[in-house]
Design an enzyme around this catalytic site. Structure first.
Site, mmCIF file in Angstrom:
data_model
loop_
_atom_site.group_PDB
_atom_site.id
_atom_site.type_symbol
_atom_site.label_atom_id
_atom_site.label_comp_id
_atom_site.label_asym_id
_atom_site.label_seq_id
_atom_site.Cartn_x
_atom_site.Cartn_y
_atom_site.Cartn_z
ATOM 1 N N GLU A 87 0.839 -1.208 0.000
ATOM 2 C CA GLU A 87 0.000 0.000 0.000
ATOM 3 C C GLU A 87 0.871 1.254 0.000
ATOM 4 O O GLU A 87 1.696 1.445 0.900
ATOM 5 C CB GLU A 87 -0.922 -0.002 1.227
ATOM 6 C CG GLU A 87 -1.921 1.152 1.203
ATOM 7 C CD GLU A 87 -2.843 1.168 2.420
ATOM 8 O OE1 GLU A 87 -3.142 0.097 2.974
ATOM 9 O OE2 GLU A 87 -3.248 2.282 2.803
ATOM 10 N N LYS A 281 -6.904 -0.782 11.748
ATOM 11 C CA LYS A 281 -6.336 -1.227 10.461
ATOM 12 C C LYS A 281 -5.062 -0.435 10.177
ATOM 13 O O LYS A 281 -4.074 -0.957 9.663
ATOM 14 C CB LYS A 281 -7.378 -1.044 9.358
ATOM 15 C CG LYS A 281 -7.010 -1.636 8.010
ATOM 16 C CD LYS A 281 -6.232 -0.688 7.125
ATOM 17 C CE LYS A 281 -5.947 -1.316 5.762
ATOM 18 N NZ LYS A 281 -5.098 -0.450 4.925
ATOM 19 N N ASP A 297 3.378 -15.089 10.853
ATOM 20 C CA ASP A 297 2.031 -15.354 10.343
ATOM 21 C C ASP A 297 1.142 -14.129 10.598
ATOM 22 O O ASP A 297 0.610 -13.951 11.698
ATOM 23 C CB ASP A 297 1.500 -16.596 11.078
ATOM 24 C CG ASP A 297 0.122 -17.007 10.624
ATOM 25 O OD1 ASP A 297 -0.559 -16.212 9.954
ATOM 26 O OD2 ASP A 297 -0.290 -18.135 10.963
ATOM 27 N N HIS A 394 -1.671 10.755 1.045
ATOM 28 C CA HIS A 394 -1.984 9.588 0.235
ATOM 29 C C HIS A 394 -1.946 9.899 -1.252
ATOM 30 O O HIS A 394 -1.509 9.122 -2.058
ATOM 31 C CB HIS A 394 -3.399 9.100 0.559
ATOM 32 C CG HIS A 394 -3.418 7.974 1.514
ATOM 33 N ND1 HIS A 394 -3.081 8.132 2.822
ATOM 34 C CD2 HIS A 394 -3.724 6.672 1.352
ATOM 35 C CE1 HIS A 394 -3.196 6.977 3.434
ATOM 36 N NE2 HIS A 394 -3.564 6.065 2.563
#
Ligand code: MEV
Length: 446
Positions: A87, A281, A297, A394
């Site tokens: 991202e 998140k 993991d 962004h």
């Protein structure tokens, strides 16, 4: 009419190239697909074979960017942190934040615990008291018969910590579990724990069958598996500074005003699960990328963190802010289990390199590093959200991606970035500009 569904027999038995050809011939449209898939095969056959051993039915590799976040000061030690993430802006956000906190004491961490959990779920179709009366004896036997598996871990200071009997028969008739806690030192411990649990199940069955006082069909083992919820394998991470040290973090904004708005931004995540999910998140953007780069993991880490975020009964923010006596403190506690031995750590060449880059951290140190990067990302995201808005940062990355996507030659990059400084970025806006400025052939960009 419904398309007839085709069942492939023995796909896993085919060689890598047979699988590749099968997929291309039957499900993709062109030879170009074959060339594309093959182009991602590693040029070193040894590495390619190694990668193919990690999974089943591999036909090619799927590369992700391997990035560095420099200047991460954690407990007084500076790290170059590897982050595997696709991202745009995640690494930039972590880097900005790390740079900012480097001169303000850096990230501080504290390991709250490293306890892992495994469960043998079973049905007890007999008098519960009979089992309770004999449980200490059973516990001793479970440990004893597991010794072959636990011996080495015990030598390293770990092993089985405790075995408890948990009763869920009020929710499902007869449902109980052997709730077991483990210390797995430098490993994540999944294989170790699952092997112990399966040994427990076989000891339990054998012991049960030998007791005259129990009904012969009184025990049914349902399953043995570790739990990815490890609330006591947890790290606390925080940054702290006097409010005046936050002055002009955004041009023209005082430290006090920034701290006030930042606290409000975090309060929203504490109060509203919709915002909390996105807020968390943002933390996991950083945590996962370190977890991935070090061969751990990330699905387990994600599952654990989000369940823990709901441990009060309501899903809420993992991070919190306090402002006391003009001191701004941004803190989070997050549980997850990672390892620096076992699994991919000694197999994947880039994982080995990541651990070398981090100067061979212990599992506790790796927890601290992943948490610090998580908090760094969270700080950047909330900082932008409550000040300039998320799109500004962004969008620059997004714009660069669009420029690439439209095959606009690199020489025009800066002019385009300058043009969009005060404009809304979208694919069509960049395409229109490229057409207007004659930067590319029209066909290419349609
Ligand atoms: C994007 O990947 C993450 C953010 O949405 C996190 C947040 O909103 O706090 C920016």
């Amino acid at each position: 009419m419904q398309k007839e569904q085709h069942f492939v027999h023995g796909f896993s038995k085919k060689t890598r190239d047979e699988k590749l050809n099968y997929v291309v011939d039957n499900h993709l449209s062109s030879d170009e697909a074959l060339t594309l898939l093959k182009s991602f095969h590693h040029t070193d056959a040894k590495i390619q074979n190694l990668l193919e051993e990690f999974s089943e039915n591999t036909i090619t590799n799927f590369p992700l960017p391997y990035n560095i976040c420099p200047n991460v000061l954690i407990n007084g030690k500076s790290y170059m942190v590897p982050m595997v993430v696709e991202e745009s802006s995640v690494v930039a956000a972590a880097s900005n934040s790390s740079k900012f906190w480097f001169t303000r004491g850096g990230f501080k961490t504290e390991i709250i615990g490293t306890e892992k959990i495994g469960q043998v779920h079973f049905l007890w179709k007999d008098d519960k008291q009979l089992l309770l009366n004999r449980f200490d004896e059973l516990k001793e036997l479970l440990r004893k018969e597991c010794f072959e598996i636990t011996e080495n871990m015990i030598k390293r200071g770990g092993g089985i910590l405790d075995i408890q009997l948990k009763d869920f028969s009020h929710e499902e008739p007869g449902l109980m579990q052997l709730y077991t806690t483990f210390e797995t030192i430098e490993s994540m411990g999944a294989n170790f724990i699952n092997s112990c649990l399966e040994q427990f199940a076989s000891t339990f069955k054998k012991w049960h069958a030998a007791q005259k006082e129990f009904k012969s069909d009184g025990l049914e083992i349902i399953m043995c598996i570790l739990s990815n919820l490890t609330p006591n394998c947890r790290v606390k991470c925080y940054v702290e500074t006097s409010i005046d040290q936050l002055d002009n973090i955004i041009d023209g904004v005082s430290g006090a005003e920034f701290a006030r708005r930042f606290r409000l931004g975090v309060r929203v995540a504490e109060i509203d699960p919709h915002r909390a999910t996105t807020h968390n998140k943002g933390i996991m953007n950083g945590v996962d990328s370190v977890v991935l780069a070090t061969g751990n993991d990330f699905r387990a880490v994600e599952a654990c963190a989000h369940t823990y975020a709901a441990h009060s009964g309501k899903y809420t923010s993992l991070s919190h802010v306090s402002i006391d006596n003009d001191v701004f403190r941004f803190e989070m506690e997050i549980p997850f289990a990672v390892g620096v031995v076992g699994g991919l750590t000694s197999l994947h060449p880039l994982v080995k390199l990541s651990l070398e880059l981090l100067e061979h951290p212990s599992a506790k140190e790796l927890m601290s590093i992943a948490a610090a990067i998580g908090l760094a990302n969270n700080f950047s995201a909330v900082k932008n959200l409550v000040t300039v808005g998320i799109q500004q940062g962004h969008m620059k990355m997004h714009l660069l991606n669009i420029i690439k996507q439209l095959n606009i030659p690199d020489v025009h990059r800066n002019d385009i970035v300058e043009h969009f400084k005060d404009k809304v970025v979208s694919v069509s806006a960049v395409r229109n500009l490229a057409e207007k400025w004659n930067l590319i052939e029209i066909e290419k960009i349609k």
